[in-house]
Design a protein around this motif. Structure first.
Motif, mmCIF file in Angstrom:
data_model
loop_
_atom_site.group_PDB
_atom_site.id
_atom_site.type_symbol
_atom_site.label_atom_id
_atom_site.label_comp_id
_atom_site.label_asym_id
_atom_site.label_seq_id
_atom_site.Cartn_x
_atom_site.Cartn_y
_atom_site.Cartn_z
ATOM 1 N N THR A 1 0.847 -1.192 0.000
ATOM 2 C CA THR A 1 0.000 0.000 0.000
ATOM 3 C C THR A 1 0.888 1.250 0.000
ATOM 4 N N PRO A 2 0.372 2.437 -0.327
ATOM 5 C CA PRO A 2 1.180 3.677 -0.313
ATOM 6 C C PRO A 2 1.465 4.212 1.081
ATOM 7 N N ASP A 3 0.928 3.609 2.118
ATOM 8 C CA ASP A 3 1.116 4.156 3.471
ATOM 9 C C ASP A 3 2.580 4.184 3.898
ATOM 10 N N PHE B 1 5.277 4.612 2.080
ATOM 11 C CA PHE B 1 5.956 5.686 1.367
ATOM 12 C C PHE B 1 5.531 7.046 1.889
ATOM 13 N N VAL B 2 4.249 7.207 2.211
ATOM 14 C CA VAL B 2 3.768 8.476 2.781
ATOM 15 C C VAL B 2 4.451 8.739 4.119
ATOM 16 N N LEU B 3 4.581 7.710 4.949
ATOM 17 C CA LEU B 3 5.238 7.864 6.258
ATOM 18 C C LEU B 3 6.695 8.234 6.089
ATOM 19 N N SER C 1 8.142 9.767 3.472
ATOM 20 C CA SER C 1 8.270 11.130 2.942
ATOM 21 C C SER C 1 7.972 12.167 4.015
ATOM 22 N N THR C 2 7.012 11.900 4.881
ATOM 23 C CA THR C 2 6.694 12.841 5.966
ATOM 24 C C THR C 2 7.876 12.968 6.920
ATOM 25 N N ARG D 1 10.619 15.055 5.281
ATOM 26 C CA ARG D 1 10.270 16.467 5.198
ATOM 27 C C ARG D 1 10.447 17.136 6.549
#
Length: 314
Positions: A283-285, A287-289, A291-292, A295
């Motif tokens: 799932t994309p979760d 990758f989102v974690l 990237s956050t 950042r």
């Protein structure tokens, strides 16, 4: 045809005695097998068993050293002794039978001759009746070590005796030690009573039964450290329980963790966790974690360290 008288004549025609003629006609005895066999014979000897066996049951190794200063000052030499003693089955059976005969009761438990004081966990138990704390001779190997030359000399003398004589000798020593302890306690009491009276200076106080006079001082007691206190006697191989207990206590948390891990594998919890992790990774979760997090770290990096004034206010 020859006449019967010709049988009793020799080659010259002389008549032979009747017994000589009979011996010449008898059959010769066969030769023994030992004379016919050219090789030396082999004999097999079986040594007696039990208390008359020629087997070696004890070996001792001793060495002593002395220094020049120790020789000048009259010190005891430094000695080390090691003995390996093997107890056979007939010695143990004899000891048990001897003990039962003395006590006049059936052998409910296999008691025998007790070990000497250096082989006991607590030497004070030797003067008490049968106890579970007293150790007895058993069949097998024993290791005896000592740092006392007196104990070594006694050990060499005991090599001439069996367990029965050694037990009698130990009982005799215990009786003599008890008599000496009573003697010392009694005369220490008498010396205390006499010293409480005011003796004149320079007078030698001769206590009744003491081997020498006492100049206002208590006569010295026998050496507090006995030779057997510098000796050890253990059965071979030594029990591993005292060695394994600390290791078991140290590794007990690891054993619990491994047990819990084994149970989780058997229940299928790890397999279920692996499936859920694989499904979540697709799932994309994740990758989102990621990237956050990157950042946030970049923003903190750009801000730099906090001001000193702000830190002091906090």
């Amino acid at each position: 045809m020859d006449s019967p008288d010709a049988e009793n004549k020799d080659s010259t025609g002389k008549e032979l005695p009747h017994n000589t003629a009979t011996q010449s006609t008898t059959r010769k005895e066969p030769q023994s097998r030992s004379s016919m066999w050219p090789l030396p014979s082999i004999s097999v000897t079986r040594h007696p068993s039990g208390k008359f066996s020629p087997q070696t049951d004890e070996r001792c190794f001793s060495y002593c050293s002395q220094t020049t200063r120790g020789r000048t000052e009259g010190r005891e030499p430094t000695c080390r002794s090691v003995c390996f003693r093997r107890i056979f089955a007939h010695e143990v059976r004899t000891a048990i039978a001897h003990d039962d005969a003395l006590k006049g009761k059936a052998a409910q438990q296999e008691y025998g001759y007790p070990l000497p004081p250096e082989g006991q966990p607590n030497a004070d138990n030797l003067s008490t009746p049968k106890s579970d704390d007293i150790r007895y001779w058993e069949e097998g190997w024993y290791l005896w070590t000592s740092r006392s030359r007196w104990a070594t000399q006694e050990r060499l003398d005991l090599m001439m005796w069996d367990l029965d004589h050694q037990d009698h000798w130990q009982r005799h020593k215990d009786e003599v030690q008890k008599q000496w302890d009573d003697y010392w306690a009694e005369h220490q009491k008498q010396s205390g009573e006499q010293f409480r009276s005011t003796p004149t200076d320079g007078d030698n106080i001769q206590l009744e039964g003491t081997p020498y006079p006492v100049d206002g001082q208590l006569f010295p007691k026998q050496e507090a450290r006995h030779p057997w206190q510098e000796s050890t006697l253990v059965k071979l191989p030594p029990p591993l329980t005292p060695l394994l207990e600390p290791i078991h206590d140290l590794l007990s948390p690891s054993f619990k963790v491994l047990t819990t891990l084994q149970r989780s594998f058997e229940s299928g919890a790890h397999a279920e966790l692996a499936v859920r992790m694989w499904e979540k990774a697709r799932t994309p979760d994740p990758f989102v974690l990621a990237s956050t997090v990157c950042r946030k770290m970049w923003e903190k990096w750009k801000e730099g360290p906090p001001d000193s004034d702000t830190t002091s206010d906090l």
